[in-house]
Design a protein around this motif. Sequence first.
Motif, PDB file in Angstrom:
ATOM      1  N   PRO A  63      50.097  36.322  54.098  1.00 46.59           N
ATOM      2  CA  PRO A  63      50.330  36.873  52.750  1.00 46.59           C
ATOM      3  C   PRO A  63      51.549  37.776  52.682  1.00 46.59           C
ATOM      4  O   PRO A  63      52.230  37.821  51.658  1.00 46.59           O
ATOM      5  N   ASP A  64      51.852  38.493  53.757  1.00 45.83           N
ATOM      6  CA  ASP A  64      53.041  39.347  53.740  1.00 45.83           C
ATOM      7  C   ASP A  64      54.305  38.508  53.604  1.00 45.83           C
ATOM      8  O   ASP A  64      55.229  38.882  52.885  1.00 45.83           O
ATOM      9  N   LEU A  65      54.365  37.367  54.277  1.00 44.61           N
ATOM     10  CA  LEU A  65      55.517  36.475  54.134  1.00 44.61           C
ATOM     11  C   LEU A  65      55.612  35.973  52.697  1.00 44.61           C
ATOM     12  O   LEU A  65      56.713  35.882  52.140  1.00 44.61           O
ATOM     13  N   ALA A  66      54.487  35.697  52.069  1.00 43.21           N
ATOM     14  CA  ALA A  66      54.500  35.259  50.666  1.00 43.21           C
ATOM     15  C   ALA A  66      55.128  36.329  49.775  1.00 43.21           C
ATOM     16  O   ALA A  66      55.922  36.019  48.883  1.00 43.21           O
ATOM     17  N   VAL A  67      54.796  37.577  50.010  1.00 48.11           N
ATOM     18  CA  VAL A  67      55.361  38.681  49.221  1.00 48.11           C
ATOM     19  C   VAL A  67      56.871  38.775  49.438  1.00 48.11           C
ATOM     20  O   VAL A  67      57.643  38.918  48.487  1.00 48.11           O
ATOM     21  N   VAL A  68      57.298  38.687  50.681  1.00 46.52           N
ATOM     22  CA  VAL A  68      58.732  38.766  50.991  1.00 46.52           C
ATOM     23  C   VAL A  68      59.469  37.617  50.307  1.00 46.52           C
ATOM     24  O   VAL A  68      60.524  37.820  49.686  1.00 46.52           O
ATOM     25  N   LEU A  69      58.920  36.412  50.373  1.00 41.53           N
ATOM     26  CA  LEU A  69      59.543  35.261  49.706  1.00 41.53           C
ATOM     27  C   LEU A  69      59.587  35.453  48.193  1.00 41.53           C
ATOM     28  O   LEU A  69      60.569  35.087  47.536  1.00 41.53           O
ATOM     29  N   GLN A  81      53.129  29.615  50.474  1.00 41.38           N
ATOM     30  CA  GLN A  81      52.648  30.554  51.480  1.00 41.38           C
ATOM     31  C   GLN A  81      51.370  31.244  50.996  1.00 41.38           C
ATOM     32  O   GLN A  81      50.418  31.413  51.763  1.00 41.38           O
ATOM     33  N   ALA A  82      51.343  31.645  49.733  1.00 40.32           N
ATOM     34  CA  ALA A  82      50.129  32.246  49.171  1.00 40.32           C
ATOM     35  C   ALA A  82      48.985  31.234  49.199  1.00 40.32           C
ATOM     36  O   ALA A  82      47.837  31.594  49.478  1.00 40.32           O
ATOM     37  N   GLY A  83      49.307  29.966  48.926  1.00 35.61           N
ATOM     38  CA  GLY A  83      48.293  28.918  48.992  1.00 35.61           C
ATOM     39  C   GLY A  83      47.705  28.774  50.395  1.00 35.61           C
ATOM     40  O   GLY A  83      46.496  28.581  50.547  1.00 35.61           O
ATOM     41  N   HIS A  84      48.557  28.904  51.416  1.00 31.92           N
ATOM     42  CA  HIS A  84      48.060  28.851  52.797  1.00 31.92           C
ATOM     43  C   HIS A  84      47.087  30.001  53.054  1.00 31.92           C
ATOM     44  O   HIS A  84      46.063  29.825  53.712  1.00 31.92           O
ATOM     45  N   VAL A  93      42.622  38.715  47.190  1.00 30.43           N
ATOM     46  CA  VAL A  93      43.207  39.066  45.897  1.00 30.43           C
ATOM     47  C   VAL A  93      44.736  39.127  45.943  1.00 30.43           C
ATOM     48  O   VAL A  93      45.415  38.633  45.042  1.00 30.43           O
ATOM     49  N   GLY A  94      45.295  39.713  46.994  1.00 33.31           N
ATOM     50  CA  GLY A  94      46.750  39.843  47.081  1.00 33.31           C
ATOM     51  C   GLY A  94      47.451  38.500  47.002  1.00 33.31           C
ATOM     52  O   GLY A  94      48.462  38.345  46.313  1.00 33.31           O
ATOM     53  N   ALA A  95      46.913  37.503  47.690  1.00 31.34           N
ATOM     54  CA  ALA A  95      47.517  36.171  47.662  1.00 31.34           C
ATOM     55  C   ALA A  95      47.374  35.539  46.285  1.00 31.34           C
ATOM     56  O   ALA A  95      48.283  34.859  45.796  1.00 31.34           O
ATOM     57  N   ARG A  96      46.248  35.770  45.642  1.00 27.59           N
ATOM     58  CA  ARG A  96      46.035  35.217  44.296  1.00 27.59           C
ATOM     59  C   ARG A  96      47.033  35.846  43.320  1.00 27.59           C
ATOM     60  O   ARG A  96      47.575  35.166  42.454  1.00 27.59           O
ATOM     61  N   ALA A 112      49.200  30.482  35.587  1.00 32.44           N
ATOM     62  CA  ALA A 112      49.068  31.817  36.179  1.00 32.44           C
ATOM     63  C   ALA A 112      47.799  32.494  35.684  1.00 32.44           C
ATOM     64  O   ALA A 112      47.073  33.117  36.465  1.00 32.44           O
ATOM     65  N   LEU A 113      47.524  32.360  34.411  1.00 31.96           N
ATOM     66  CA  LEU A 113      46.313  32.965  33.853  1.00 31.96           C
ATOM     67  C   LEU A 113      45.064  32.366  34.495  1.00 31.96           C
ATOM     68  O   LEU A 113      44.082  33.077  34.731  1.00 31.96           O
ATOM     69  N   THR A 114      45.097  31.085  34.782  1.00 29.57           N
ATOM     70  CA  THR A 114      43.973  30.453  35.478  1.00 29.57           C
ATOM     71  C   THR A 114      43.798  31.079  36.858  1.00 29.57           C
ATOM     72  O   THR A 114      42.682  31.407  37.269  1.00 29.57           O
ATOM     73  N   GLU A 115      44.920  31.258  37.579  1.00 29.58           N
ATOM     74  CA  GLU A 115      44.848  31.881  38.908  1.00 29.58           C
ATOM     75  C   GLU A 115      44.342  33.315  38.814  1.00 29.58           C
ATOM     76  O   GLU A 115      43.461  33.715  39.556  1.00 29.58           O
ATOM     77  N   PHE A 116      44.916  34.082  37.904  1.00 33.64           N
ATOM     78  CA  PHE A 116      44.487  35.471  37.746  1.00 33.64           C
ATOM     79  C   PHE A 116      43.010  35.534  37.358  1.00 33.64           C
ATOM     80  O   PHE A 116      42.291  36.435  37.771  1.00 33.64           O
ATOM     81  N   GLY A 117      42.563  34.574  36.559  1.00 31.95           N
ATOM     82  CA  GLY A 117      41.173  34.547  36.108  1.00 31.95           C
ATOM     83  C   GLY A 117      40.178  34.287  37.230  1.00 31.95           C
ATOM     84  O   GLY A 117      38.981  34.527  37.076  1.00 31.95           O
ATOM     85  N   ARG A 118      40.658  33.795  38.351  1.00 30.06           N
ATOM     86  CA  ARG A 118      39.791  33.553  39.505  1.00 30.06           C
ATOM     87  C   ARG A 118      39.462  34.839  40.255  1.00 30.06           C
ATOM     88  O   ARG A 118      38.630  34.837  41.159  1.00 30.06           O
ATOM     89  N   ILE A 119      40.142  35.918  39.898  1.00 30.85           N
ATOM     90  CA  ILE A 119      39.884  37.207  40.540  1.00 30.85           C
ATOM     91  C   ILE A 119      38.733  37.866  39.793  1.00 30.85           C
ATOM     92  O   ILE A 119      38.797  38.069  38.580  1.00 30.85           O
ATOM     93  N   THR A 120      37.684  38.172  40.521  1.00 28.71           N
ATOM     94  CA  THR A 120      36.495  38.767  39.896  1.00 28.71           C
ATOM     95  C   THR A 120      36.127  40.051  40.626  1.00 28.71           C
ATOM     96  O   THR A 120      36.721  40.394  41.651  1.00 28.71           O
ATOM     97  N   GLY A 121      35.146  40.725  40.093  1.00 28.76           N
ATOM     98  CA  GLY A 121      34.679  41.956  40.718  1.00 28.76           C
ATOM     99  C   GLY A 121      35.583  43.128  40.381  1.00 28.76           C
ATOM    100  O   GLY A 121      36.385  43.069  39.447  1.00 28.76           O
ATOM    101  N   PRO A 122      35.479  44.194  41.156  1.00 27.53           N
ATOM    102  CA  PRO A 122      36.259  45.401  40.865  1.00 27.53           C
ATOM    103  C   PRO A 122      37.771  45.168  40.883  1.00 27.53           C
ATOM    104  O   PRO A 122      38.521  45.830  40.182  1.00 27.53           O
TER     105      PRO A 122
END
Length: 156
Positions: A63-69, A81-84, A93-96, A112-122
Amino acid sequence: MYYHRDWDGAEALLRRALALAPDSAALHQRYAFTLVSRGRFEDAITESRRAAELDPSSFMATPDLAVVLYYARRFEEAARQAGHTLEMKPGYVGARIVLGACLVATGKAEQALTEFGRITGPEAGVSPLLGRWGHACALAGRQADALAALDQLRKQ
């Protein structure tokens, strides 16, 4: 780097640390983020990839490489990379967030909204996600949702 904003000092200390421990994946990754903060994206990608090579079992290298990219504006690579990362740990959550941000950056706000919508909980209410959610809503023409996100951010 983070608290004192001493970019030169942080880079010098990390270079010294890497001279003492050149096989430290964690140091290479921290150095990568220092390089990102200085706009040296290709060097940052090299350092981030080196961290992953040094410790392929480290979950955080992917995930850190995904952020750098992402910061290097290499959105397709960052999304892959986030998908991996999500293949290894579907609830990370960070990768999502990075994947959703890449979709926004490439003009795919609804996806993007679909991806963000997959994040649940706090985690669903954290400000980095709310800001990105609101931005994607605005780009997708969902004004009421964008304004609701903005209102939540103001309350936080």
